[in-house]
Design a protein around this motif. Sequence first.
Motif, PDB file in Angstrom:
ATOM      1  N   SER A 144     -71.815   5.605  53.415  1.00 25.17           N
ATOM      2  CA  SER A 144     -71.478   6.125  54.731  1.00 25.17           C
ATOM      3  C   SER A 144     -70.190   6.944  54.733  1.00 25.17           C
ATOM      4  N   ASP A 147     -66.171   5.298  59.280  1.00 23.29           N
ATOM      5  CA  ASP A 147     -65.303   4.169  58.956  1.00 23.29           C
ATOM      6  C   ASP A 147     -65.898   2.878  59.511  1.00 23.29           C
ATOM      7  N   ASP A 148     -65.266   1.776  59.173  1.00 19.93           N
ATOM      8  CA  ASP A 148     -65.808   0.461  59.517  1.00 19.93           C
ATOM      9  C   ASP A 148     -65.941   0.273  61.023  1.00 19.93           C
ATOM     10  N   GLY A 162     -74.797  -1.803  55.064  1.00 26.08           N
ATOM     11  CA  GLY A 162     -74.253  -0.781  54.184  1.00 26.08           C
ATOM     12  C   GLY A 162     -74.823  -0.929  52.779  1.00 26.08           C
ATOM     13  N   HIS A 165     -71.947   1.007  49.354  1.00 27.50           N
ATOM     14  CA  HIS A 165     -70.548   1.017  49.794  1.00 27.50           C
ATOM     15  C   HIS A 165     -70.334  -0.267  50.599  1.00 27.50           C
ATOM     16  N   SER A 166     -69.094  -0.679  50.743  1.00 30.04           N
ATOM     17  CA  SER A 166     -68.810  -1.894  51.498  1.00 30.04           C
ATOM     18  C   SER A 166     -68.120  -1.555  52.805  1.00 30.04           C
ATOM     19  N   THR A 167     -68.424  -2.335  53.826  1.00 33.78           N
ATOM     20  CA  THR A 167     -67.792  -2.180  55.130  1.00 33.78           C
ATOM     21  C   THR A 167     -67.530  -3.574  55.676  1.00 33.78           C
ATOM     22  N   SER A 172     -73.098  -5.773  53.585  1.00 37.85           N
ATOM     23  CA  SER A 172     -73.111  -4.624  52.670  1.00 37.85           C
ATOM     24  C   SER A 172     -73.451  -5.081  51.266  1.00 37.85           C
ATOM     25  N   GLN A 205     -63.696   8.647  53.755  1.00 43.39           N
ATOM     26  CA  GLN A 205     -63.397   7.224  53.811  1.00 43.39           C
ATOM     27  C   GLN A 205     -63.908   6.494  52.574  1.00 43.39           C
TER      28      GLN A 205
END
Length: 344
Positions: A144, A147-148, A162, A165-167, A172, A205
């Motif tokens: 993505s 942003d979170d 997600g 990628h991690s959020t 995620s 991001q």
Amino acid sequence: MSKDEPETTDSAGAPEARAGRRPTIYDIAQRVGLNPSTVSRALNKPGRTNAATEEKIRAAAAELGYRANPMARALPTGFSGTYAIVLPDITNPVHFELIRGAEQVARANGFTLIISETEGSAEIERETIETLQPSVDGLLVVASRLDDAELAALATVKPIVGANHSTPSLPSVAPDLPMGLVAALDHLDDLGHRSVAYLGLGGAQINRSRWDLTLDLADARGIAVVEIAVDAPTVEGGADALRRVRASGVTAVLAYNDLVAHGLLRAARSAGLSLPEAFSVIGFDDIFSAELAVPALTTLRSPLREIGTRAMETLIDPEHNRAPSKVVLPLELIVRESTAAPTR
């Protein structure tokens, strides 16, 4: 069929679905001698019906050529059986295996998966998610650009997971960045490199955590590191960075992905440079063309299909698709020909 026309039956005496009409759960119910509600439950909520009964119903559905109507199913349940995967670039080979993993999970559970591209634009990504939300039950958002906080706000409408990628606020599934970057920096350190360029995605991001970690790891090893922004995570973006890489005087490059690395290799070759003598290059993802590059690309192999599989399993699970969680999968350094000891 007129009232005087005899009703056709199958070999078991059950009424056949009329020609030219799409078979329904009522046709299946007549075929197997069960209530339509039982048929609906077996087809739409696997595991809620006796296994033998469910198998009998599914066999009858296949014989009749029954296909679920997602819009009709959505009316009484509020669920369409359709999910979406939103990704930045459909042409990037990194997404092929991830999509395949997600699609296999969706298909195995009787769901439909649609794919939408955002061209790497945060604005298009936001608009795409908002457009899809009324017609899907949830979304996989890959790499993505939002942003979170933005993703968390969107996820109040429909679940979002997600992928790649991690959020922090959402579920995620992502590769283990520390594991991979430690292996990459250790490899360059062991070869004797003291200066490295990171070819990253500017102010995106998704790029920040990778750059911050690279900076810390390089500093801990006494390696000087400089960030060089590429306009896009593409072959062209990597090629355009060659002039700045050469001007930086570094002996090694960490690329945001394999496409950027490919572009850098190609531009260096066109400029008459011999690699890795001029500088070493490490990519990220290990797409299918990495070993075909000249020189063959040293890169971090990401478990792309498993990322897609695990993310989709989370998305279709109502008990877990809204609770923040993070699944981290291993990155493996694959050493090929594009890295060697520095010559200066």
